[in-house]
Design a protein around this motif. Structure first.
Motif, short mmCIF file in Angstrom:
data_model
loop_
_atom_site.label_atom_id
_atom_site.label_comp_id
_atom_site.label_asym_id
_atom_site.label_seq_id
_atom_site.Cartn_x
_atom_site.Cartn_y
_atom_site.Cartn_z
N HIS A 33 -8.21 7.65 17.54
CA HIS A 33 -7.04 6.96 16.99
C HIS A 33 -7.46 5.61 16.43
O HIS A 33 -7.93 4.74 17.17
N ALA A 34 -7.35 5.45 15.10
CA ALA A 34 -7.89 4.25 14.44
C ALA A 34 -6.85 3.66 13.50
O ALA A 34 -6.88 3.91 12.29
N PRO A 35 -5.91 2.87 14.03
CA PRO A 35 -4.91 2.24 13.18
C PRO A 35 -5.50 1.11 12.35
O PRO A 35 -6.39 0.38 12.80
N HIS A 36 -5.00 0.99 11.12
CA HIS A 36 -5.46 -0.09 10.24
C HIS A 36 -4.26 -0.75 9.57
O HIS A 36 -3.26 -0.10 9.25
N ALA A 37 -4.37 -2.05 9.33
CA ALA A 37 -3.35 -2.78 8.60
C ALA A 37 -3.28 -2.26 7.16
O ALA A 37 -4.26 -1.71 6.63
N VAL A 38 -2.14 -2.45 6.53
CA VAL A 38 -1.90 -1.91 5.19
C VAL A 38 -2.98 -2.33 4.21
O VAL A 38 -3.51 -1.52 3.44
N GLN A 39 -3.37 -3.60 4.24
CA GLN A 39 -4.34 -4.11 3.27
C GLN A 39 -5.72 -3.48 3.44
O GLN A 39 -6.54 -3.51 2.50
N ASP A 40 -5.98 -2.91 4.61
CA ASP A 40 -7.28 -2.28 4.86
C ASP A 40 -7.33 -0.81 4.45
O ASP A 40 -8.40 -0.20 4.46
N LYS A 41 -6.18 -0.24 4.09
CA LYS A 41 -6.14 1.15 3.64
C LYS A 41 -5.57 1.29 2.22
O LYS A 41 -5.95 2.19 1.48
N ASP A 42 -4.63 0.42 1.86
CA ASP A 42 -3.99 0.50 0.55
C ASP A 42 -4.81 -0.28 -0.46
O ASP A 42 -4.43 -1.34 -0.95
N CYS A 43 -5.99 0.28 -0.77
CA CYS A 43 -6.94 -0.39 -1.67
C CYS A 43 -7.87 0.67 -2.24
O CYS A 43 -7.71 1.87 -1.96
N GLU A 44 -8.86 0.26 -3.03
CA GLU A 44 -9.79 1.25 -3.58
C GLU A 44 -10.62 1.86 -2.46
O GLU A 44 -10.84 1.26 -1.41
N TRP A 45 -11.09 3.08 -2.70
CA TRP A 45 -11.78 3.86 -1.68
C TRP A 45 -12.95 3.11 -1.06
O TRP A 45 -13.09 3.06 0.16
N SER A 46 -13.79 2.50 -1.88
CA SER A 46 -15.01 1.88 -1.36
C SER A 46 -14.71 0.70 -0.45
O SER A 46 -15.51 0.38 0.45
N ALA A 47 -13.57 0.04 -0.65
CA ALA A 47 -13.22 -1.12 0.16
C ALA A 47 -12.40 -0.75 1.40
O ALA A 47 -12.26 -1.57 2.31
N ALA A 48 -11.87 0.45 1.44
CA ALA A 48 -10.99 0.87 2.54
C ALA A 48 -11.79 1.06 3.82
O ALA A 48 -12.94 1.50 3.81
N ARG A 49 -11.15 0.71 4.94
CA ARG A 49 -11.79 0.92 6.24
C ARG A 49 -11.58 2.37 6.69
O ARG A 49 -10.52 2.95 6.45
N PRO A 50 -12.57 2.96 7.32
CA PRO A 50 -12.43 4.35 7.76
C PRO A 50 -11.58 4.47 9.02
O PRO A 50 -11.64 3.60 9.90
N GLY A 51 -10.78 5.52 9.10
CA GLY A 51 -10.03 5.76 10.32
C GLY A 51 -8.64 6.31 10.06
O GLY A 51 -8.06 6.09 9.00
N TRP A 61 7.94 19.74 13.99
CA TRP A 61 8.38 18.43 13.55
C TRP A 61 7.61 18.03 12.30
O TRP A 61 6.53 18.55 12.03
N THR A 62 8.20 17.15 11.52
CA THR A 62 7.59 16.66 10.29
C THR A 62 7.05 15.26 10.52
O THR A 62 7.77 14.37 10.99
N VAL A 63 5.79 15.05 10.19
CA VAL A 63 5.14 13.77 10.44
C VAL A 63 5.56 12.75 9.39
O VAL A 63 5.46 13.01 8.18
N ARG A 64 6.03 11.62 9.86
CA ARG A 64 6.35 10.48 9.01
C ARG A 64 5.69 9.25 9.60
O ARG A 64 6.05 8.81 10.69
N GLY A 65 4.73 8.69 8.89
CA GLY A 65 3.98 7.55 9.41
C GLY A 65 4.86 6.40 9.81
O GLY A 65 4.61 5.72 10.81
N ALA A 66 5.91 6.14 9.05
CA ALA A 66 6.80 5.02 9.34
C ALA A 66 7.58 5.20 10.62
O ALA A 66 8.10 4.23 11.18
N GLU A 67 7.68 6.44 11.11
CA GLU A 67 8.44 6.72 12.32
C GLU A 67 7.57 6.78 13.56
O GLU A 67 8.08 6.95 14.67
N LEU A 68 6.25 6.67 13.40
CA LEU A 68 5.36 6.70 14.55
C LEU A 68 5.39 5.36 15.28
O LEU A 68 5.77 4.34 14.71
N ALA A 69 4.97 5.36 16.54
CA ALA A 69 5.07 4.16 17.37
C ALA A 69 4.04 3.10 17.01
O ALA A 69 4.24 1.91 17.28
N SER A 70 2.94 3.49 16.40
CA SER A 70 1.90 2.54 16.03
C SER A 70 2.40 1.54 14.99
O SER A 70 3.28 1.86 14.18
N ILE A 71 1.83 0.35 15.02
CA ILE A 71 2.14 -0.63 13.98
C ILE A 71 1.69 -0.10 12.63
O ILE A 71 2.39 -0.22 11.62
#
Length: 433
Positions: free
Chosen positions: A309-327, A391-401
């Protein structure tokens, strides 16, 4: 302590439904026709209606990000996600900021987990100081701290120096702990962005070869055999690694291994969208690798499922592939992915699910009160699952930040309807209690 009565559950999904009475944190009675009036006055009743009762799940590989990256996850939000996913214990990885390489930090993580109280949070100690791979961390001090660290890992980075890894394995035998390795030869993955193969060549990604994982696993199995130590291989991702594990186990090596839900289901074909949500380390592999991983898990060559389980802040995933953090997120979806890939395919029954999601990880992590049989007198750490629900997965409805789930919009089987930690309901019908 409030008593709990679970009415009409199938233990391990087998046989006729039974009633389970929980008192004083243990399974007090298992049978038919048990009524709430026979227990304490304030008994909570759960109508299970033939749902599957399993030992609470144990995750050997969770990133809770606290301290240091509370913008992505906290021990409180991660614990909530775990409880909603059926987990009663998680192991929090050491790559926090500051790194959990000393007794002060691991005790802080353990204490925060106790304060939140939704799952047992067991900190993983770093193998090397600062995860730098240069000097062994204070393994003995952490093992003897209040947190009683039993698993050590530099996960996110490989302990690449063979002499340092050998010393860690040798010290681990005296401490009765396990060394968990992120198997990645760093010289083979410089600049790597995806699995080295047809997809990476077509899309123009620098390749991450399977041999980068397999060479470290082979090396460390030899070192563990020599030292008589316990080695755990994190997030196995290639078919070749399963062959090495089988060979090592046949020789009596004390090696265990985990596979993530996403490596059981997803493949590198998803990379054609260039969506960083699919970026993970180790990378998504081929369909042939995923098939081999599923077979190895069913056989027991791979011991357990761990979420990574590897949560990331929006800025670490909503970017170009090479700059995105894995997880990727994994705690709330793990049971459903295992149901999809292993149960629906007939590779595992529900007793097998208990083995790979509860019993074996509890044994590897040395948690004597978790992963126990569903029998009278045993600790009441439980997960109740509706196998027929979807159930249908919705990221915004999960408990993680964070919301970085690769399963967004997917319809998945299997719903955790209740989780019980030492006799106390921590989640019920999708809500934290």
């Amino acid at each position: 302590m409030t008593a709990v009565l679970i009415k009409g559950a199938k233990l391990y999904g087998e046989g006729d439904p039974v009633d389970v009475l929980i008192e004083n944190g243990v399974l007090a009675r298992i049978g038919t026709g048990i009524e709430a009036a026979e227990a304490a006055e304030d008994t909570e009743v759960i109508e299970a209606a033939g749902q599957v009762l399993l030992p609470g799940f144990v995750d050997l590989h969770t990133h809770l990000r606290e301290p240091g990256r509370e913008d992505a996850e906290t021990i409180a939000t991660g614990s909530a996600a775990a409880a909603l996913g059926g987990y009663t214990a998680v192991f929090a990885m050491a790559n926090t900021d500051p790194v959990a390489d000393n007794a002060v930090i691991v005790d802080h993580v353990w204490r925060r987990g106790q304060e939140v109280g939704l799952v047992d949070v067991h900190p993983v100690g770093a193998v090397t100081v600062g995860l730098k791979g240069e000097k062994l961390a204070e393994l003995g001090t952490m093992a003897k701290s209040r947190a009683r660290v039993r698993v050590f890992s530099d996960d996110g980075l490989c302990v690449a120096d063979p002499l340092l890894m050998r010393r860690a394995l040798e010290y681990s035998t005296a401490l009765d702990v396990v060394i968990a390795q992120h198997a990645e030869e760093p010289r083979l993955t410089v600049g790597a962005q995806a699995h080295e193969g047809e997809q990476s060549a077509r899309l123009g990604y620098t390749g991450w070869p399977a041999s980068a994982e397999e060479s470290i696993v082979a090396r460390d199995c030899l070192l563990a055999k020599h030292a008589g130590a316990r080695l755990h291989v994190c997030h196995v991702s290639t078919s070749g690694t399963t062959d090495i594990l089988r060979w090592a186990k046949d020789r009596g090596t004390k090696v265990s291994a985990e596979v993530t839900p996403h490596h059981l289901l997803l493949t590198d074909e998803r990379l054609s969208t260039y969506d960083p949500i699919n970026k993970v380390n180790p990378p998504l592999r081929t369909g042939g690798d995923a098939e081999k991983l599923r077979a190895a898990l069913a056989e027991g060559v791979i011991d357990c499922v761990a979420t990574d389980h590897a949560p990331h802040a929006v800025q670490d995933k909503d970017c170009e592939w090479s700059a995105a953090r894995p997880g990727m997120l994994g705690l709330q979806t793990a049971l459903s992915i295992v149901a999809e890939t292993m149960v629906k395919t007939g590779l595992l029954d529900w007793r097998g699910v208990a083995r790979v999601m509860s019993e074996r990880p509890a044994e590897i992590g040395n948690l004597p009160d978790h992963g126990r049989p569903l029998a009278e007198g045993e600790p009441a750490n439980l997960a109740l699952v509706d196998p027929d629900a979807e159930w249908t997965v919705r990221g915004a409805e999960l408990a993680s930040i964070a919301g970085n789930t690769p399963y967004e919009g997917m319809r998945l089987p299997g719903v955790v309807t209740a989780t019980v930690l030492r006799g106390r309901i921590t989640s019920r019908e999708g809500k934290i209690q």
